[in-house]
Design an enzyme around this catalytic site. Structure first.
Site, mmCIF file in Angstrom:
data_model
loop_
_atom_site.group_PDB
_atom_site.id
_atom_site.type_symbol
_atom_site.label_atom_id
_atom_site.label_comp_id
_atom_site.label_asym_id
_atom_site.label_seq_id
_atom_site.Cartn_x
_atom_site.Cartn_y
_atom_site.Cartn_z
ATOM 1 N N CYS A 227 0.741 -1.455 -0.052
ATOM 2 C CA CYS A 227 0.036 0.051 -0.120
ATOM 3 C C CYS A 227 0.754 1.139 -0.034
ATOM 4 C CB CYS A 227 -0.768 -0.047 1.206
ATOM 5 S SG CYS A 227 -2.035 -1.302 1.242
ATOM 6 N N HIS B 195 -3.057 7.560 2.634
ATOM 7 C CA HIS B 195 -3.711 6.278 2.234
ATOM 8 C C HIS B 195 -4.960 5.903 2.844
ATOM 9 C CE1 HIS B 195 -3.962 2.116 1.267
ATOM 10 N NE2 HIS B 195 -3.641 1.646 2.439
ATOM 11 N N ASN C 96 -10.176 0.201 0.135
ATOM 12 C CA ASN C 96 -8.492 0.751 0.098
ATOM 13 C C ASN C 96 -8.016 0.025 -1.141
ATOM 14 O OD1 ASN C 96 -5.784 0.043 0.494
ATOM 15 N ND2 ASN C 96 -6.039 -0.840 2.622
HETATM 16 O O1 UT7 Z 1 -3.831 -0.795 3.820
HETATM 17 C C1 UT7 Z 1 -2.629 -1.665 4.468
HETATM 18 C C2 UT7 Z 1 -2.906 -1.324 6.156
HETATM 19 N N1 UT7 Z 1 -4.102 -2.049 6.451
HETATM 20 C C3 UT7 Z 1 -4.725 -1.437 7.572
HETATM 21 O O2 UT7 Z 1 -4.284 -0.225 7.830
HETATM 22 C C4 UT7 Z 1 -5.850 -2.116 8.110
HETATM 23 C C5 UT7 Z 1 -5.911 -1.954 9.612
HETATM 24 N N2 UT7 Z 1 -6.998 -2.634 10.387
HETATM 25 C C6 UT7 Z 1 -8.393 -2.281 10.073
HETATM 26 O O3 UT7 Z 1 -8.386 -1.453 9.483
HETATM 27 C C7 UT7 Z 1 -9.050 -2.879 11.470
HETATM 28 O O4 UT7 Z 1 -8.205 -3.753 12.148
HETATM 29 C C8 UT7 Z 1 -10.253 -3.758 10.929
HETATM 30 C C9 UT7 Z 1 -11.366 -2.853 10.274
HETATM 31 C C10 UT7 Z 1 -9.741 -4.836 9.878
HETATM 32 C C11 UT7 Z 1 -11.121 -4.544 11.885
HETATM 33 O O5 UT7 Z 1 -11.511 -3.634 12.882
HETATM 34 P P1 UT7 Z 1 -11.092 -3.784 14.306
HETATM 35 O O6 UT7 Z 1 -11.766 -2.627 15.353
HETATM 36 O O7 UT7 Z 1 -9.660 -3.924 14.438
HETATM 37 O O8 UT7 Z 1 -11.643 -5.228 14.816
HETATM 38 P P2 UT7 Z 1 -11.105 -6.461 15.293
HETATM 39 O O9 UT7 Z 1 -10.325 -7.149 14.315
HETATM 40 O O10 UT7 Z 1 -10.504 -6.191 16.759
HETATM 41 O O11 UT7 Z 1 -12.373 -7.294 15.570
HETATM 42 C C12 UT7 Z 1 -13.283 -7.002 16.573
HETATM 43 C C13 UT7 Z 1 -14.523 -8.047 16.516
HETATM 44 C C14 UT7 Z 1 -14.088 -9.500 16.410
HETATM 45 O O12 UT7 Z 1 -15.132 -10.376 17.283
HETATM 46 P P3 UT7 Z 1 -14.918 -10.743 18.675
HETATM 47 O O13 UT7 Z 1 -13.595 -11.456 18.648
HETATM 48 O O14 UT7 Z 1 -14.877 -9.337 19.407
HETATM 49 O O15 UT7 Z 1 -16.220 -11.477 18.916
HETATM 50 C C15 UT7 Z 1 -14.180 -9.897 15.059
HETATM 51 O O16 UT7 Z 1 -14.346 -11.246 14.748
HETATM 52 O O17 UT7 Z 1 -15.296 -7.751 15.302
HETATM 53 C C16 UT7 Z 1 -15.451 -9.109 14.520
HETATM 54 N N3 UT7 Z 1 -15.167 -8.654 13.022
HETATM 55 C C17 UT7 Z 1 -16.376 -8.432 12.343
HETATM 56 N N4 UT7 Z 1 -17.624 -8.396 12.761
HETATM 57 C C18 UT7 Z 1 -18.390 -8.250 11.507
HETATM 58 C C19 UT7 Z 1 -14.323 -8.651 12.190
HETATM 59 N N5 UT7 Z 1 -14.430 -8.317 11.022
HETATM 60 C C20 UT7 Z 1 -15.695 -8.201 10.905
HETATM 61 C C21 UT7 Z 1 -16.751 -7.965 10.213
HETATM 62 N N6 UT7 Z 1 -18.033 -7.672 10.413
HETATM 63 N N7 UT7 Z 1 -16.232 -7.690 8.907
#
Ligand code: UT7
Length: 321
Positions: free
Chosen positions: A114, A248, A278
């Site tokens: 990215c 980004h 993205n």
């Molecule tokens: O471009 C290159 C660089 N990339 C980035 O910068 C991406 C950086 N990361 C992110 O943007 C975020 O971490 C995400 C959007 C990918 C995820 O958001 P988050 O707030 O960090 O969520 P998390 O991974 O901590 O997950 C929280 C909860 C989990 O459930 P439990 O374990 O709390 O029950 C996940 O399983 O949300 C769940 N979850 C979802 N729920 C509904 C993860 N993805 C989804 C989803 N829909 N799509």
């Protein structure tokens, strides 16, 4: 006399088909509310079957050439950043050179995930400042939809397809003021897309993006805060000198943290991720092109570009447009 790399034209291309959050929620366990609240994304563009990184790059590049009012043969260096090249080789940059009818440029691809946009901008600037090139075309072209695992709700909600181009030319007028790029190769397991063709164990690796999103998120917020300081210090500038932030487009919460660090209102931040998701190395250049074409970024204004991606790689560029 100081030689600058000056932006003389930009272009962008988004495929016609759109996938909304509602569309994705029909195939994986997620919802429009969750995706929008956690990422800021509503929809993303998806390339048609007959589109490739080079075909999308061609459209974006031709727009930039038209905007700059130059001839394609004036370009003496073409750099394409892509995670979805048409072939392993020849490079997408070589294919683009041929599509543009250019006979004189040196053409090569780079891989910085990215961060490809700011890495390309850095290389272009070094070539121009050293006198090795006069007119440089940089392009980010990505068909992320083909390397996304559409059964993984942690990643498939994030990415979209698109291409964007920027033309830079040697000038006595101020242009790129500084570029800062970095790599730390210790984070393969947090964010990667394996190449199944080259893997020694072909059964172990699928060619899809895998990411530990939450861990990437934390490093990204921290790192982008540091790169802002590095850029301001290198230019002996105060935060208030920056007119626009073009980040980004990975996650609106990461972007908001960077804007806060700069004490900038979100009005001064160019956001495209709601409509585009993205688009990896195309995202910064797509956002820059959008804000130039809609009249937000004006000649003489100071613009901070920043990116973070797999590797990890990260970087920034400060441009007087
Ligand atoms: O471009 C290159 C660089 N990339 C980035 O910068 C991406 C950086 N990361 C992110 O943007 C975020 O971490 C995400 C959007 C990918 C995820 O958001 P988050 O707030 O960090 O969520 P998390 O991974 O901590 O997950 C929280 C909860 C989990 O459930 P439990 O374990 O709390 O029950 C996940 O399983 O949300 C769940 N979850 C979802 N729920 C509904 C993860 N993805 C989804 C989803 N829909 N799509």
């Amino acid at each position: 006399m100081t030689v600058y790399a000056k932006v003389i034209g930009t272009g962008g291309y988004l495929p016609e088909a759109i996938k909304t959050n509602e569309d994705i929620s029909k195939t994986v366990d997620t919802s429009d509310e969750w995706i929008f609240e956690r990422t800021g994304i509503k929809k993303r563009h998806i390339a048609a079957d007959d589109e490739t990184a080079s075909s999308m790059a061609e459209i974006a590049a031709k727009q930039a050439i038209e905007a700059a009012a130059i001839d394609a043969n004036d370009i003496d260096l073409i750099i394409v950043s892509t995670g979805t090249p048409d072939n392993v080789y020849p490079s997408t940059a070589c294919l683009l050179q041929h599509r543009l009818g250019n006979k004189k440029a040196v053409a090569f691809d780079i891989q910085a995930a990215c961060s490809g946009s700011v890495f390309s901008l850095d290389i272009a600037t070094q070539y121009i400042k050293s006198g090795a090139a006069k007119t440089v075309l940089i392009v980010g072209a990505e068909i992320c939809s083909r390397i996304v695992d559409w059964t993984d709700r942690g990643t498939c909600i994030l990415f979209g397809d698109g291409a964007a181009a920027m033309l830079l030319q040697a000038s006595e007028e101020a242009g790129v003021l500084s570029t800062h790029i970095h790599s730390d190769g210790g984070f393969e397991e947090l964010l990667k897309c394996p190449n199944p063709q080259a893997a020694s164990d072909k059964t172990a690796e699928q060619g899809y993006i895998s990411m530990k999103g939450n861990e990437v998120f934390k490093v990204a917020v921290n790192t982008l805060g540091k790169i802002v300081d590095e850029t301001l210090t290198a230019n002996n500038l105060d935060k208030s000198a920056i007119d626009w932030l073009v980040p980004h487009q990975a996650n609106s919460r990461i972007i908001a943290a960077t804007a806060k660090k700069l004490k900038m209102s979100m009005e001064q931040v160019v956001l495209t991720l709601e409509e585009q998701g993205n688009t990896s190395s195309a995202s910064v250049l797509l956002a820059f092109n959008t804000a130039v074409r809609d009249g937000r970024i004006q000649r003489g204004q100071v613009v901070l570009l920043e990116a973070f991606g797999a590797g990890f790689t990260w970087g920034s560029a400060l441009i007087k447009y």
